[in-house]
Design a protein around this motif. Structure first.
Motif, PDB file in Angstrom:
ATOM      1  N   LEU A  54      -3.961  22.555 -11.972  1.00 14.26           N
ATOM      2  CA  LEU A  54      -5.382  22.484 -11.603  1.00 14.26           C
ATOM      3  C   LEU A  54      -5.798  23.730 -10.823  1.00 14.26           C
ATOM      4  O   LEU A  54      -6.887  24.259 -11.023  1.00 14.26           O
ATOM      5  N   HIS A  55      -4.919  24.199  -9.945  1.00 15.30           N
ATOM      6  CA  HIS A  55      -5.249  25.424  -9.205  1.00 15.30           C
ATOM      7  C   HIS A  55      -5.384  26.597 -10.163  1.00 15.30           C
ATOM      8  O   HIS A  55      -6.300  27.402 -10.029  1.00 15.30           O
ATOM      9  N   SER A  56      -4.504  26.647 -11.164  1.00 12.15           N
ATOM     10  CA  SER A  56      -4.573  27.767 -12.119  1.00 12.15           C
ATOM     11  C   SER A  56      -5.868  27.712 -12.924  1.00 12.15           C
ATOM     12  O   SER A  56      -6.324  28.694 -13.464  1.00 12.15           O
ATOM     13  N   LYS A  57      -6.490  26.539 -13.001  1.00 12.28           N
ATOM     14  CA  LYS A  57      -7.757  26.392 -13.743  1.00 12.28           C
ATOM     15  C   LYS A  57      -8.957  26.460 -12.800  1.00 12.28           C
ATOM     16  O   LYS A  57     -10.085  26.132 -13.188  1.00 12.28           O
ATOM     17  N   GLY A  58      -8.709  26.812 -11.545  1.00 15.29           N
ATOM     18  CA  GLY A  58      -9.818  26.893 -10.570  1.00 15.29           C
ATOM     19  C   GLY A  58     -10.351  25.523 -10.193  1.00 15.29           C
ATOM     20  O   GLY A  58     -11.506  25.397  -9.782  1.00 15.29           O
ATOM     21  N   ALA A  59      -9.546  24.478 -10.376  1.00 16.10           N
ATOM     22  CA  ALA A  59     -10.021  23.118 -10.076  1.00 16.10           C
ATOM     23  C   ALA A  59      -9.301  22.547  -8.850  1.00 16.10           C
ATOM     24  O   ALA A  59      -8.809  21.413  -8.864  1.00 16.10           O
ATOM     25  N   GLY A  60      -9.255  23.345  -7.785  1.00  9.86           N
ATOM     26  CA  GLY A  60      -8.567  22.935  -6.566  1.00  9.86           C
ATOM     27  C   GLY A  60      -9.137  21.645  -5.984  1.00  9.86           C
ATOM     28  O   GLY A  60      -8.401  20.829  -5.432  1.00  9.86           O
ATOM     29  N   GLU A  61     -10.457  21.455  -6.127  1.00  9.78           N
ATOM     30  CA  GLU A  61     -11.091  20.242  -5.595  1.00  9.78           C
ATOM     31  C   GLU A  61     -10.528  18.995  -6.290  1.00  9.78           C
ATOM     32  O   GLU A  61     -10.263  17.980  -5.649  1.00  9.78           O
ATOM     33  N   ALA A  62     -10.356  19.099  -7.606  1.00 11.25           N
ATOM     34  CA  ALA A  62      -9.815  17.967  -8.363  1.00 11.25           C
ATOM     35  C   ALA A  62      -8.382  17.679  -7.901  1.00 11.25           C
ATOM     36  O   ALA A  62      -7.980  16.517  -7.784  1.00 11.25           O
ATOM     37  N   ILE A 105       3.523  15.486 -10.152  1.00  7.96           N
ATOM     38  CA  ILE A 105       2.411  15.777  -9.236  1.00  7.96           C
ATOM     39  C   ILE A 105       2.358  17.282  -8.953  1.00  7.96           C
ATOM     40  O   ILE A 105       1.281  17.890  -8.999  1.00  7.96           O
ATOM     41  N   SER A 106       3.519  17.908  -8.690  1.00  5.71           N
ATOM     42  CA  SER A 106       3.531  19.347  -8.395  1.00  5.71           C
ATOM     43  C   SER A 106       2.992  20.128  -9.588  1.00  5.71           C
ATOM     44  O   SER A 106       2.197  21.054  -9.430  1.00  5.71           O
ATOM     45  N   CYS A 113       0.870  -1.178   0.000  1.00  9.36           N
ATOM     46  CA  CYS A 113       0.000   0.000   0.000  1.00  9.36           C
ATOM     47  C   CYS A 113       0.905   1.226   0.000  1.00  9.36           C
ATOM     48  O   CYS A 113       1.688   1.411   0.926  1.00  9.36           O
ATOM     49  N   ASP A 114       0.835   2.060  -1.044  1.00  9.33           N
ATOM     50  CA  ASP A 114       1.649   3.279  -1.132  1.00  9.33           C
ATOM     51  C   ASP A 114       0.728   4.496  -1.176  1.00  9.33           C
ATOM     52  O   ASP A 114      -0.445   4.376  -1.548  1.00  9.33           O
ATOM     53  N   ILE A 115       1.294   5.660  -0.823  1.00  8.30           N
ATOM     54  CA  ILE A 115       0.571   6.919  -1.055  1.00  8.30           C
ATOM     55  C   ILE A 115       1.185   7.511  -2.315  1.00  8.30           C
ATOM     56  O   ILE A 115       2.403   7.718  -2.375  1.00  8.30           O
ATOM     57  N   ASP A 116       0.380   7.756  -3.306  1.00 11.48           N
ATOM     58  CA  ASP A 116       0.942   8.168  -4.604  1.00 11.48           C
ATOM     59  C   ASP A 116      -0.162   8.821  -5.437  1.00 11.48           C
ATOM     60  O   ASP A 116      -1.324   8.904  -5.011  1.00 11.48           O
ATOM     61  N   LEU A 117       0.212   9.227  -6.646  1.00  7.53           N
ATOM     62  CA  LEU A 117      -0.775   9.710  -7.604  1.00  7.53           C
ATOM     63  C   LEU A 117      -1.705   8.541  -7.888  1.00  7.53           C
ATOM     64  O   LEU A 117      -1.250   7.466  -8.266  1.00  7.53           O
ATOM     65  N   ILE A 122      -4.046  12.541  -5.036  1.00 10.13           N
ATOM     66  CA  ILE A 122      -3.169  11.717  -4.211  1.00 10.13           C
ATOM     67  C   ILE A 122      -3.986  10.841  -3.277  1.00 10.13           C
ATOM     68  O   ILE A 122      -4.968  11.293  -2.705  1.00 10.13           O
ATOM     69  N   GLY A 123      -3.560   9.623  -3.139  1.00 19.88           N
ATOM     70  CA  GLY A 123      -4.272   8.742  -2.215  1.00 19.88           C
ATOM     71  C   GLY A 123      -3.548   7.422  -2.115  1.00 19.88           C
ATOM     72  O   GLY A 123      -2.449   7.254  -2.670  1.00 19.88           O
ATOM     73  N   GLU A 124      -4.185   6.492  -1.429  1.00 23.35           N
ATOM     74  CA  GLU A 124      -3.575   5.172  -1.309  1.00 23.35           C
ATOM     75  C   GLU A 124      -3.686   4.427  -2.625  1.00 23.35           C
ATOM     76  O   GLU A 124      -4.724   4.484  -3.288  1.00 23.35           O
ATOM     77  N   VAL A 125      -2.638   3.723  -2.986  1.00 26.92           N
ATOM     78  CA  VAL A 125      -2.715   2.819  -4.135  1.00 26.92           C
ATOM     79  C   VAL A 125      -2.324   1.423  -3.638  1.00 26.92           C
ATOM     80  O   VAL A 125      -1.484   1.292  -2.746  1.00 26.92           O
TER      81      VAL A 125
END
Ligand code: C5P
Length: 438
Positions: free
Chosen positions: A245-253, A238-239, A170-174, A258-261
């Motif tokens: 995404l922030h520049s496109k106003g999609a901060g939620e996305a 990832i950065s 179990c990793d934390i990753d894209l 990132i999450g568990e894989v």
């Protein structure tokens, strides 16, 4: 309650071990296929013969008449639907849908206080019944296929066992789809969870975006895939994605990136089967495009199956992407819920997946969504989806759909994802009933 559940699972195992040649009847989605295959493998491990039948919805089939022993996997409402025809046969149920105790012996965590929508899948339940260490991969594939991540509660217990036995990592990753199998350009352009504005569906923009990150996405004449990137390159990508995404106003996305894989360490590097999410999508593609037997052959490790499944996967991803584009500009706000009319535009096999994917950035998570499509008989297939937050606030889609359909069709499922089928002319009645039930 966990010990009572485990005791029940052991009881079910004991009964199955007394069977001579059971028929496994399993559902056609990723969890149903993984769970059915897990049972099949467990029977093989015990030298018990079996046959299998995969169904889209629970209905009587002649194979059931001819079988003396049956194992129903990932189907709620078996007793209500088939109780009469199953009389005199040896039957057990392995399931995780909302249910109540009946005459048939049932391994179902719902009966012991665990939520089958988020704490364990049918595959996980099948694993708990047999507990064969090497079958843990299918337990996790089923859970991920039913969108039960991050894994918690009984799922987490199963994950821990898999890690301890060296079968899972179990990793934390894209955590977007295709980390193993998709070259980076298409990894981004096919990404629908979350929806990446300007990138999803636009290969040219993805190519430009990757070029600007400075990552070598083509090396030695070969397209590189995410799992081939080193840690520094992963962080770079990832950065860049988060900033974009922030520049496109999609901060939620951005938050969803990132999450568990869950990595299935016994599967070959670079194969879809090494990543629980890709594995489950491969199975979904088989089931939802009417070739469940290919998914089962993949789970059973049969030669050539994965190549056949890949063809279906490509078609599946294409349908999801097209469905998603249609859904984004055509969903409607019906007050208490969102409504997506996919009739004639989106296949019934993927309507639920598309509806759920809208929460990946396209839709606020403030109310549930109902998607509809025509099924192969020309009836209306309904798929409802909600967010975890709505469920935590008390929403139960399975109950709402079952109430809304009580006199016009059949419906049910989980609190977070549920489905139904109604006649063509009952849509208005259903929508009114459903609004009231909510
Ligand atoms: O069909 P769909 O993917 O939308 O179903 C969501 C969930 O609801 C699945 O777990 C399915 O088994 C369940 N369901 C049900 N009864 C129905 C239709 C769907 O329990 N009539």
């Amino acid at each position: 309650m966990e010990s009572a559940f485990i005791k029940r699972c052991n009881e079910v195992r004991g009964t199955i071990e007394g069977f001579g040649n059971p028929l496994i009847v399993n559902h056609y989605d990723a969890d149903g296929l993984a769970a059915g295959s897990l049972v099949a493998k467990a029977l093989r491990n015990r030298g018990i013969n079996y046959s299998m039948l995969t169904l889209r919805k629970l209905e009587y089939r002649s194979e059931m008449r001819d079988a003396g022993e049956l194992i129903f996997v990932d189907f709620g409402g078996v007793e209500e639907a088939l109780g009469d025809v199953l009389k005199g046969k040896k039957v057990v149920i392995i399931d995780h849908h909302q249910s109540s105790e009946g005459e048939i012996l049932q391994a179902n965590s719902q009966l012991f206080g665990f939520d089958g929508g988020s704490e364990i899948s049918s595959s996980g339940t099948a694993y708990m019944v047999f507990r064969d260490a090497e079958l843990v991969d299918l337990a996790l594939v089923g859970a991920v296929g039913d969108m039960q991540f991050p894994l918690k509660s009984l799922n987490r217990k199963i994950l821990r066992e898999g890690i301890e036995n060296g079968i899972v990592r179990c990793d934390i990753d894209l955590n977007i789809f295709g980390r193993m199998s998709r070259p980076l350009v298409w990894f981004l352009s096919y990404c629908t969870e979350p929806f990446l504005p300007g990138l999803t569906g636009n290969d040219g923009n993805c190519y430009r975006f990757l070029s600007e990150t400075g990552i070598d996405f083509r090396k030695d004449g070969k397209w590189r895939r995410y799992f081939e990137l080193d840690m520094e390159e992963r962080i770079q990508l990832i950065s860049a994605l988060v900033a974009y995404l922030h520049s496109k106003g999609a901060g939620e996305a951005a938050k969803e990136l990132i999450g568990e894989v869950y990595i299935l360490a016994k599967q070959p590097e670079g194969s879809e089967l090494r990543d629980a999410k890709e594995y489950s999508t491969l199975l979904n593609a088989c089931g939802r495009h009417n070739r469940p037997e290919i998914g089962i052959r993949v789970c059973l490790g049969e030669e050539g199956a994965i190549e056949e499944a890949r063809t279906l996967l490509n078609e599946h991803r294409k349908q999801l992407r097209e469905g998603m584009f249609y859904a984004i500009s055509n969903y409607e706000d019906f007050g208490k819920f969102y409504f997506l009319d996919g009739r004639g535009r989106i296949e019934d096999g993927v309507i639920g997946v598309v509806a759920g994917m809208l929460y990946g950035g396209a839709l606020p998570g403030d109310k549930p969504i109902v998607g509809i499509a025509f099924d192969e008989e020309g009836k209306i297939k309904i798929s409802a989806r909600a967010t975890r937050k709505l469920v935590d606030g008390g929403l139960n889609l399975g109950e709402a759909l079952s109430k809304a359909c009580s006199s016009i069709g059949v419906g049910g499922g989980h609190n977070i994802a549920a489905g139904a089928t109604i006649e063509r002319d009952k849509l208005n009645e259903f929508l009114l009933n459903f609004g009231r039930a909510l």
